[in-house]
Design a protein around this motif. Structure first.
Motif, short mmCIF file in Angstrom:
data_model
loop_
_atom_site.label_atom_id
_atom_site.label_comp_id
_atom_site.label_asym_id
_atom_site.label_seq_id
_atom_site.Cartn_x
_atom_site.Cartn_y
_atom_site.Cartn_z
N PRO A 163 7.38 15.30 -8.19
CA PRO A 163 6.31 15.73 -7.28
C PRO A 163 6.13 17.24 -7.38
CG PRO A 163 8.33 15.33 -6.07
CD PRO A 163 8.60 14.91 -7.48
N LEU A 164 5.03 17.73 -6.87
CA LEU A 164 4.77 19.16 -6.98
C LEU A 164 5.77 20.01 -6.21
CD1 LEU A 164 2.17 18.19 -8.34
CD2 LEU A 164 0.92 19.96 -7.09
N ASN B 65 0.86 -1.19 0.00
CA ASN B 65 0.00 0.00 0.00
C ASN B 65 0.90 1.24 0.00
OD1 ASN B 65 -2.55 -1.41 0.18
ND2 ASN B 65 -2.01 -1.87 2.28
N GLN B 66 1.46 1.54 -1.14
CA GLN B 66 2.43 2.64 -1.24
C GLN B 66 1.76 3.97 -0.93
OE1 GLN B 66 5.84 1.96 -2.25
NE2 GLN B 66 6.04 3.93 -1.23
N SER B 67 2.42 4.77 -0.12
CA SER B 67 1.90 6.10 0.19
C SER B 67 2.96 7.14 -0.17
CB SER B 67 1.54 6.21 1.68
OG SER B 67 2.69 6.08 2.51
N LEU C 171 -1.18 4.11 -7.60
CA LEU C 171 -0.42 4.21 -8.84
C LEU C 171 0.51 5.43 -8.84
CD1 LEU C 171 0.21 3.16 -11.64
CD2 LEU C 171 -1.82 4.33 -12.51
N ILE C 172 0.00 6.61 -8.52
CA ILE C 172 0.82 7.82 -8.55
C ILE C 172 1.86 7.81 -7.42
CG2 ILE C 172 0.79 10.34 -8.35
CD1 ILE C 172 -1.86 10.33 -9.83
N PRO C 173 1.51 7.44 -6.17
CA PRO C 173 2.56 7.31 -5.15
C PRO C 173 3.68 6.35 -5.56
CG PRO C 173 0.42 7.33 -4.09
CD PRO C 173 0.16 7.27 -5.57
N PHE D 165 3.97 19.15 -0.01
CA PHE D 165 4.69 18.01 0.55
C PHE D 165 3.84 16.74 0.60
CE2 PHE D 165 7.46 21.09 3.26
CZ PHE D 165 8.13 21.47 2.12
N THR D 166 2.53 16.88 0.70
CA THR D 166 1.68 15.70 0.88
C THR D 166 0.72 15.45 -0.28
OG1 THR D 166 0.10 17.05 2.15
CG2 THR D 166 1.79 15.87 3.40
N ILE D 167 0.86 16.17 -1.37
CA ILE D 167 -0.04 15.96 -2.52
C ILE D 167 0.39 14.68 -3.23
CG2 ILE D 167 -0.73 16.85 -4.78
CD1 ILE D 167 -0.58 19.66 -3.63
N ASN D 168 -0.51 13.69 -3.25
CA ASN D 168 -0.17 12.36 -3.76
C ASN D 168 -1.03 11.93 -4.95
OD1 ASN D 168 -2.62 11.96 -2.54
ND2 ASN D 168 -1.91 10.44 -1.07
#
Length: 688
Positions: free
Chosen positions: A607-608, A175-177, A509-511, A619-622
């Motif tokens: 990443p953004l 469960n990639q984060s 998918l994106i993480p 920092f946390t936009i996933n």
């Protein structure tokens, strides 16, 4: 004669005077002694008070030009801060060293007057040495920390706090984060494993590198055994295993202006020399052929049928992927033909076998592994030829002969190729060349690098060696795992995902993409559209479409579920459109940023925070990502949603929506921005 004068006219007898003086001296001595005891008592109380109450909670043990390392006695931690103490880069809990219940009030440098090194012996359990290196040109400062156990069976463990810091990197998990702060992993060897068989382990892509949003990077030495665990939102811990060899714990902590600056500096250490893989892989979509057949004839027939369907549905040219079982069946077809004539095969079967070269007209990828079944003639011949050293082996007493280690792969007892043996590598490459001559394949998937026999420990070193072999294959090789190989000219397969909307499915998918590219693995084959972990076709049309919209902007579009299975024309139409957009828009973009990767090491997918490294919002936009510095992709990943919030990073530029030409300033949050099912939100950067 004159009268003699009395020499002592005092009425007090002389003897009386002497006695009084002695008594007075004893009194003063007692008073002075009492005063001394009182002063000593007061001093003792003062020292105790200074140590326990009045002494500062921390003391600096090393200082750079703008950062320093502090010992905090109450928390038993090392704290990396700016010299002005207005910013904390990292807090490292070392409370497991020695007795955590005993407060260490002050640590004294045993490296004497060396201002760039700190040495200390911790409670006769471990020695620590910290060295400071300042790179004034890159404005980074690095602290190399080495813990060395004094005795055997000492487990050294340092834990990095996640409080107020977003962390990235490390290893892939099921469960990639993004960031990794939400992940929970029990303490275990830090090595690549197969997530299908070990869902709670580390898998796919792994590097001993962690990046923090405060502008800090952690690099763990590749030379020492390592265990790692993560306690979501609290900390991640690095630990040396307990052993008779007194295994040290070694890592380096670097700080810079921000997380992008320190990451760019660390990239030079992770991959100093980079090579581009065969970029032709980007051109065509990959189609997995799920054929449950038992002969090469049937595999060949399935290939023809599937290729005809692709043409009939006007999906253009593609690469048809075969699994290891189908590859083996095809590889044995020539042998079946030679022996089959003796068994009286029919004329129809003989004609079909003679048509085998027609397979070469198709774009196919095959799957191989470094495993060889012990039931094969190839293995028996290697033993007869005295080539036991081709396989991972152990020496058996008393003759000290090599005995291949037996393991399991795909339900069979197998041996595994000894990559460190040049003769074994040459033999393997000859086998690949033989398959090329018979099948004419375009690409090769190499599986099983992570599956090392227990006798040989973790497979990380083996993975890097197999990547070197893959780079020697003329046809493009694709690895299913990667570690210590991001700079090598090979593609890497992303881990399989569930066919659902969860963090182990579409939301992961994106993480997973950002995790791979942060560690340097930009050239990757994503999981099939709709997910492939279950092994079944996807029947959720909306899930298929939303997944396809992301995959179109990744290096390769991969399918396991054919779009005609969903049964509606709009799925086929969207698939055709996304393939064209990928080929006409995405591939040229990737080719351009691949050249930038060669020279700078900067990731292609970003990443953004890459554009706004000082903006905590990023920092946390996933669920958004950048392609280079100019394209922002914001897909929908929620079931039933036809809108989403979109954040446009700031950096002195504007963003234009490619669908309606609207222009927005950087730093803008677009709330409930409409994105229909047939759309994906794409923004292009514009100078203000």
């Amino acid at each position: 004669m004159p009268h003699a004068r009395n020499r002592n006219p005092s009425p007090i007898p002389e003897v009386t005077w002497d006695t009084g003086l002695k008594e007075m001296n004893e009194t003063w001595k007692g008073a002075i002694a009492c005063l001394g005891v009182a002063i000593f008592f007061v001093m003792t109380i003062g020292i105790i008070y200074w140590q326990v109450v009045d002494q500062p909670n921390k003391n600096w043990i090393l200082k750079g030009s703008y950062s320093g390392l502090i010992w905090e006695r109450r928390t038993h931690s090392l704290v990396l801060q700016t010299l002005t103490e207005d910013k904390t880069y990292a807090e490292i809990d070392v409370g497991n060293v020695g007795n955590p219940d005993i407060e260490v009030p002050f640590v004294r440098n045993l490296c004497w007057l060396n201002k760039t090194e700190f040495c200390y012996t911790w409670d006769s359990v471990a020695d620590v040495k910290i060295s400071l290196e300042v790179n004034e040109e890159m404005e980074t400062e690095c602290y190399s920390i080495t813990w060395s156990p004094v005795h055997c069976h000492v487990e050294l463990k340092d834990c990095f706090s996640m409080a107020n810091v977003s962390w990235y990197g490390g290893a892939s998990v099921q469960n990639q984060s993004w960031p990794i702060n939400e992940q929970n992993v029990t303490m275990q060897p830090f090595a690549v494993s197969n997530l299908r068989d070990n869902p709670s382990g580390f898998g796919s892509v792994l590097e001993r590198y962690f990046l923090g949003s405060s502008g800090v990077a952690v690099l763990v030495s590749p030379e020492v055994p390592l265990q790692m665990g993560m306690e979501g939102r609290h900390n991640f811990c690095l630990q040396s295993p307990s052993s008779l060899e007194r295994t040290p714990l070694q890592y380096t902590v670097c700080v810079g202006r921000n997380l992008r600056a320190v990451h760019q500096e660390v990239l030079k250490q992770l991959s100093p020399h980079r090579e581009l893989p065969n970029m032709d892989v980007l051109r065509l979509p990959f189609w997995k052929l799920l054929a449950s057949v038992d002969s090469g004839l049937k595999v060949e027939r399935e290939l023809r049928t599937f290729s005809n369907r692709l043409r009939r549905h006007q999906l253009g040219e593609g690469v048809i992927s075969l699994n290891e079982h189908s590859t083996a069946l095809l590889a044995d077809m020539d042998h079946d033909y030679l022996t089959g004539r003796k068994r009286g095969m029919s004329n129809r079967q003989t004609r079909e076998l003679r048509d085998l070269p027609l397979v070469k007209l198709l774009n196919i990828s095959i799957t191989l592994s470094p495993f060889l079944s012990v039931d094969t003639n190839q293995f028996h011949k290697s033993l007869l030829d005295g080539a036991q050293a081709y396989w991972l082996s152990l020496q058996a007493a008393p003759q000290r002969q090599l005995v291949p280690v037996l393991t399991q792969w795909r339900g069979q007892f197998c041996v595994k190729l000894n990559i460190s043996n040049p003769e074994a590598v040459s033999w393997f490459l000859d086998q690949v060349g033989s398959l090329k001559a018979r099948l004419g394949m375009e690409y090769i998937f190499l599986e099983g690098a992570e599956e090392n026999p227990v006798a040989f420990g973790g497979g990380d070193q083996y993975i890097g060696q197999l990547a070197d072999v893959a780079a020697k294959i003329e046809e493009q090789a694709i690895m299913t795992v990667g570690t210590r190989s991001s700079h090598k000219p090979v593609f890497v397969q992303m881990p399989p995902l569930q066919s659902d909307w969860s963090s182990s499915g579409l939301k992961g998918l994106i993480p997973s993409l950002l995790h791979h590219t942060l560690l340097g693995y930009n050239f990757l084959i994503p999981d099939a559209v709709g997910g492939s972990l279950s092994g079944d076709f996807v029947t959720d049309e909306e899930l298929f479409i939303r997944w396809l919209q992301i995959a179109a902007f990744l290096p390769v579009i991969s399918f396991e579920t054919p779009p005609w299975v969903c049964g509606e024309d709009r799925v086929l139409n969207m698939t055709r459109a996304m393939i064209v957009q990928h080929q006409d828009f995405v591939v040229p973009l990737l080719m351009r940023y691949a050249e930038d990767w060669i020279t700078s090491g900067n990731p292609i997918y970003r990443p953004l925070w890459w554009l706004s490294p000082n903006d905590p919002v990023t920092f946390t936009i996933n669920d958004q990502f950048l392609i280079g510095d100019e394209v922002l992709v914001a897909p929908v990943i929620e079931r039933g949603a036809v809108w989403r919030d979109i954040y446009l990073p700031d950096g002195g530029f504007q963003w234009q929506d490619t669908r309606n030409a609207q222009v927005f300033d950087g730093g803008t949050l677009l709330e409930d921005y409409p994105v229909a099912l047939e759309e994906v939100a794409i923004f292009l950067r514009r100078r203000s």
